[in-house]
Design a protein around this motif. Structure first.
Motif, PDB file in Angstrom:
ATOM      1  N   LEU A  20       0.982  -1.173  -0.024  1.00 48.08           N
ATOM      2  CA  LEU A  20       0.071  -0.108  -0.266  1.00 48.08           C
ATOM      3  C   LEU A  20       0.666   1.262   0.029  1.00 48.08           C
ATOM      4  N   VAL A  21       1.787   1.331   0.931  1.00 45.98           N
ATOM      5  CA  VAL A  21       2.924   2.361   0.948  1.00 45.98           C
ATOM      6  C   VAL A  21       3.522   2.642  -0.423  1.00 45.98           C
ATOM      7  N   ALA A  22       3.916   1.342  -1.079  1.00 41.61           N
ATOM      8  CA  ALA A  22       4.622   1.473  -2.261  1.00 41.61           C
ATOM      9  C   ALA A  22       3.880   1.979  -3.291  1.00 41.61           C
ATOM     10  N   GLU A  23       2.617   1.521  -3.406  1.00 47.10           N
ATOM     11  CA  GLU A  23       1.563   2.187  -4.325  1.00 47.10           C
ATOM     12  C   GLU A  23       1.682   3.467  -4.348  1.00 47.10           C
ATOM     13  N   ARG A  24       1.520   4.070  -3.043  1.00 48.65           N
ATOM     14  CA  ARG A  24       1.310   5.543  -2.747  1.00 48.65           C
ATOM     15  C   ARG A  24       2.521   6.128  -3.243  1.00 48.65           C
ATOM     16  N   GLU A  25       3.620   5.696  -3.055  1.00 48.35           N
ATOM     17  CA  GLU A  25       5.022   6.153  -3.591  1.00 48.35           C
ATOM     18  C   GLU A  25       5.030   6.435  -4.991  1.00 48.35           C
ATOM     19  N   ILE A  26       4.679   5.391  -5.669  1.00 50.77           N
ATOM     20  CA  ILE A  26       4.633   5.261  -7.173  1.00 50.77           C
ATOM     21  C   ILE A  26       3.581   6.134  -7.765  1.00 50.77           C
ATOM     22  N   GLY A  27       2.381   6.007  -7.313  1.00 47.74           N
ATOM     23  CA  GLY A  27       1.538   6.764  -7.795  1.00 47.74           C
ATOM     24  C   GLY A  27       1.767   8.314  -7.677  1.00 47.74           C
ATOM     25  N   ALA A  28       2.541   8.763  -6.586  1.00 47.76           N
ATOM     26  CA  ALA A  28       2.711  10.061  -6.255  1.00 47.76           C
ATOM     27  C   ALA A  28       3.680  10.631  -7.340  1.00 47.76           C
ATOM     28  N   LYS A  29       4.631   9.712  -7.762  1.00 44.83           N
ATOM     29  CA  LYS A  29       5.710   9.914  -8.730  1.00 44.83           C
ATOM     30  C   LYS A  29       5.208  10.171 -10.125  1.00 44.83           C
ATOM     31  N   LEU A  30       4.373   9.227 -10.402  1.00 38.39           N
ATOM     32  CA  LEU A  30       3.514   9.195 -11.900  1.00 38.39           C
ATOM     33  C   LEU A  30       2.688  10.166 -12.030  1.00 38.39           C
ATOM     34  N   ARG A  31       2.189  10.779 -10.747  1.00 36.82           N
ATOM     35  CA  ARG A  31       1.383  11.958 -11.072  1.00 36.82           C
ATOM     36  C   ARG A  31       1.887  13.130 -11.153  1.00 36.82           C
ATOM     37  N   SER A  32       3.229  13.205 -10.800  1.00 39.42           N
ATOM     38  CA  SER A  32       4.064  14.222 -10.828  1.00 39.42           C
ATOM     39  C   SER A  32       4.414  14.835 -12.354  1.00 39.42           C
ATOM     40  N   LYS A  33       3.964  15.681 -12.807  1.00 38.77           N
ATOM     41  CA  LYS A  33       4.521  16.216 -14.376  1.00 38.77           C
ATOM     42  C   LYS A  33       5.984  16.460 -14.494  1.00 38.77           C
ATOM     43  N   ALA A  34       6.494  16.945 -13.350  1.00 37.02           N
ATOM     44  CA  ALA A  34       7.832  16.989 -13.601  1.00 37.02           C
ATOM     45  C   ALA A  34       8.629  15.725 -13.659  1.00 37.02           C
ATOM     46  N   PHE A  35       8.389  14.779 -12.902  1.00 41.76           N
ATOM     47  CA  PHE A  35       9.068  13.276 -13.005  1.00 41.76           C
ATOM     48  C   PHE A  35       8.708  12.913 -14.530  1.00 41.76           C
ATOM     49  N   SER A 192      -0.044   5.377  13.453  1.00 40.61           N
ATOM     50  CA  SER A 192      -1.039   4.603  14.128  1.00 40.61           C
ATOM     51  C   SER A 192      -1.712   3.531  13.398  1.00 40.61           C
ATOM     52  N   ALA A 193      -1.298   3.524  12.086  1.00 46.59           N
ATOM     53  CA  ALA A 193      -2.036   2.384  11.191  1.00 46.59           C
ATOM     54  C   ALA A 193      -1.138   1.321  10.650  1.00 46.59           C
ATOM     55  N   ILE A 194       0.139   1.631  10.528  1.00 47.25           N
ATOM     56  CA  ILE A 194       1.121   0.548  10.299  1.00 47.25           C
ATOM     57  C   ILE A 194       2.414   0.824  11.123  1.00 47.25           C
ATOM     58  N   PRO A 195       3.128  -0.348  11.113  1.00 47.86           N
ATOM     59  CA  PRO A 195       4.454  -0.057  11.960  1.00 47.86           C
ATOM     60  C   PRO A 195       5.441   0.934  11.002  1.00 47.86           C
ATOM     61  N   ALA A 196       6.343   1.140  11.836  1.00 43.34           N
ATOM     62  CA  ALA A 196       7.393   2.131  11.132  1.00 43.34           C
ATOM     63  C   ALA A 196       8.098   1.315  10.165  1.00 43.34           C
ATOM     64  N   ARG A 197       8.500   0.191  10.439  1.00 42.21           N
ATOM     65  CA  ARG A 197       9.242  -0.555   9.362  1.00 42.21           C
ATOM     66  C   ARG A 197       8.495  -0.971   8.316  1.00 42.21           C
ATOM     67  N   THR A 198       7.060  -1.291   8.310  1.00 41.41           N
ATOM     68  CA  THR A 198       6.387  -1.435   7.123  1.00 41.41           C
ATOM     69  C   THR A 198       6.392  -0.137   6.394  1.00 41.41           C
ATOM     70  N   LEU A 199       6.377   1.128   6.939  1.00 41.09           N
ATOM     71  CA  LEU A 199       6.213   2.402   6.172  1.00 41.09           C
ATOM     72  C   LEU A 199       7.677   2.498   5.723  1.00 41.09           C
ATOM     73  N   LEU A 200       8.893   2.160   6.228  1.00 44.05           N
ATOM     74  CA  LEU A 200       9.851   2.157   5.535  1.00 44.05           C
ATOM     75  C   LEU A 200      10.233   1.472   4.504  1.00 44.05           C
ATOM     76  N   ALA A 201       9.740   0.094   4.667  1.00 39.43           N
ATOM     77  CA  ALA A 201      10.042  -0.655   3.363  1.00 39.43           C
ATOM     78  C   ALA A 201       8.996  -0.346   2.254  1.00 39.43           C
ATOM     79  N   GLY A 202       8.001   0.065   2.493  1.00 38.85           N
ATOM     80  CA  GLY A 202       7.208   0.608   1.459  1.00 38.85           C
ATOM     81  C   GLY A 202       7.619   1.822   0.652  1.00 38.85           C
ATOM     82  N   GLY A 206       8.910   1.117  -3.350  1.00 39.25           N
ATOM     83  CA  GLY A 206       8.375   1.887  -4.290  1.00 39.25           C
ATOM     84  C   GLY A 206       9.453   2.720  -5.166  1.00 39.25           C
ATOM     85  N   ASN A 207      10.163   3.213  -4.496  1.00 40.17           N
ATOM     86  CA  ASN A 207      11.259   4.016  -5.078  1.00 40.17           C
ATOM     87  C   ASN A 207      12.367   3.188  -6.088  1.00 40.17           C
TER      88      ASN A 207
END
Length: 370
Positions: A20-35, A192-202, A206-207
């Motif tokens: 879920l975090v990885a998808e968020r990172e990828i989606g944010a980049k692909l929506r960026s016109k500059a990228f 509060s929703a996911i562990p810090a390590r899960t956030l880091l891994a995502g 993603g990147n």
């Protein structure tokens, strides 16, 4: 008596959170016109550079020459000459005068021995043609260099620049994303929703997907460009090194991405990112400058190929030059993976201990201690 509802296994929930975090990172980049625009421009520049360079290399040695029936057979057998057959000397001189050819080789029985022909040029002696027709003794090299020095330099530049750009751009993006989440307090909701390590891994995954997509895209462009420009021999020499570069880059980037994320978590303002990411940026820049200045130094390249931060550049370069044994990339990759695991463990500890700490910069000792 009520039966407690079964809970979802921990591992699948963590995998779902990471993705879920990885998808968020990828989606944010692909929506960026500059990228998107910068990626397209990078691909176009890479393709244009390879195609233009290939055609220029093919045409650089071709000298346009006119030849009469007496000299046509001899001149046609010389490499690097584009021969135009003419009926006589007058026709050859006319082509030289008009600029259609650089010079003409015509038969002349009065020419000085041992030649029975003369070279006709317009305003200056055609040095390249004269060297092509000159008779020179065989040259024996005691230490032959199979790789053209200019080609060696450009291959080193390519590997070094690709690693530098991809690692620094995506690495700094990860650090900036972490700091932005801290500044906006979004990280508190995420934790509060996911562990810090899960956030880091995502974030890392993603990147890494985006960085690898760019690297594989550039590799495909390089292959297409070399095929279009009929540089099969160069492609054959670069095929295995490019593949190994992609493999080494994958693990090398994961290593750097974990460190960039940890460095970002140690500060709470965008203005302070440089204070924690500068050492990692230096590690990214070092392989680029080393491979540029020491691409002809086997000792330096050998050391680079076993140092984890420079192995993605040093080992493919040695494979291209034919200086590495078959087992060396495997050993170097094993060292890189082991270092990658250790860096992820250290980076995750720093990330967890620093992520929710606001205010000034977190000292490294405090981040490691918890």
């Amino acid at each position: 008596m009520s039966t407690p509802l079964p809970t979802a296994p921990r591992a699948p929930r963590e995998v779902a959170g990471i993705w879920l975090v990885a998808e968020r990172e990828i989606g944010a980049k692909l929506r960026s016109k500059a990228f998107v625009i910068s990626t397209i421009v990078l691909f176009v520049i890479a393709l244009a550079t390879i195609v233009i360079g290939g055609f220029a290399a093919q045409n650089a040695g071709d000298t346009k020459v006119a030849a009469t029936p007496e000299t046509s057979a001899a001149v046609s057998s010389v490499d690097g000459l584009e021969v135009t057959d003419v009926a006589d000397r007058a026709a050859a001189e006319a082509l030289v005068e008009s600029g259609d050819v650089e010079a003409a080789v015509v038969g002349d029985s009065a020419a000085s021995a041992p030649f029975d022909f003369v070279i006709i040029a317009k305003d200056s002696p055609p040095t390249s043609l004269m060297m092509s027709l000159a008779q020179v003794p065989e040259v024996v090299l005691l230490e032959p260099d199979a790789i053209n020095p200019a080609l060696r330099y450009f291959v080193a530049l390519g590997f070094g620049l690709l690693f530098l750009l991809a690692a620094s751009i995506f690495g700094s993006t990860i650090a900036q994303s972490v700091v932005e989440e801290k500044q906006t307090r979004v990280v508190e909701l995420l934790i509060s929703a996911i562990p810090a390590r899960t956030l880091l891994a995502g974030k890392v995954i993603g990147n890494t997907v985006l960085a690898m997509a760019q690297i594989l895209g550039l590799a495909a462009i390089a292959v297409v460009g070399l095929i279009v420009t009929d540089q099969g021999e160069l492609l054959g020499g670069l095929g295995a090194p490019i593949l190994w570069f992609a493999i080494f880059f994958l693990f090398g980037f994961i290593l750097l991405a974990a460190l960039f994320a940890a460095a970002g978590a140690m500060v709470s303002r965008q203005e302070d990112i440089g204070s924690t990411t500068t050492p990692i940026t230096m590690l990214v820049m070092a392989p680029y400058f080393l491979v540029i200045f020491f691409n002809d130094n086997p000792t330096v390249l050998a050391i680079m190929s076993y140092v984890p931060f420079s192995a993605p550049v040093g080992m493919p370069m040695r494979l291209y030059l034919g200086e590495a044994q078959w087992w060396e990339p495997l050993l170097s990759l094993a060292i890189l993976i082991a270092t990658c695991v250790a860096a992820i463990a250290v980076g995750a500890k720093i990330y967890e201990n620093s992520l929710l700490r606001m205010g000034g910069r977190v000292k490294l000792r405090e981040a490691l201690a918890g």
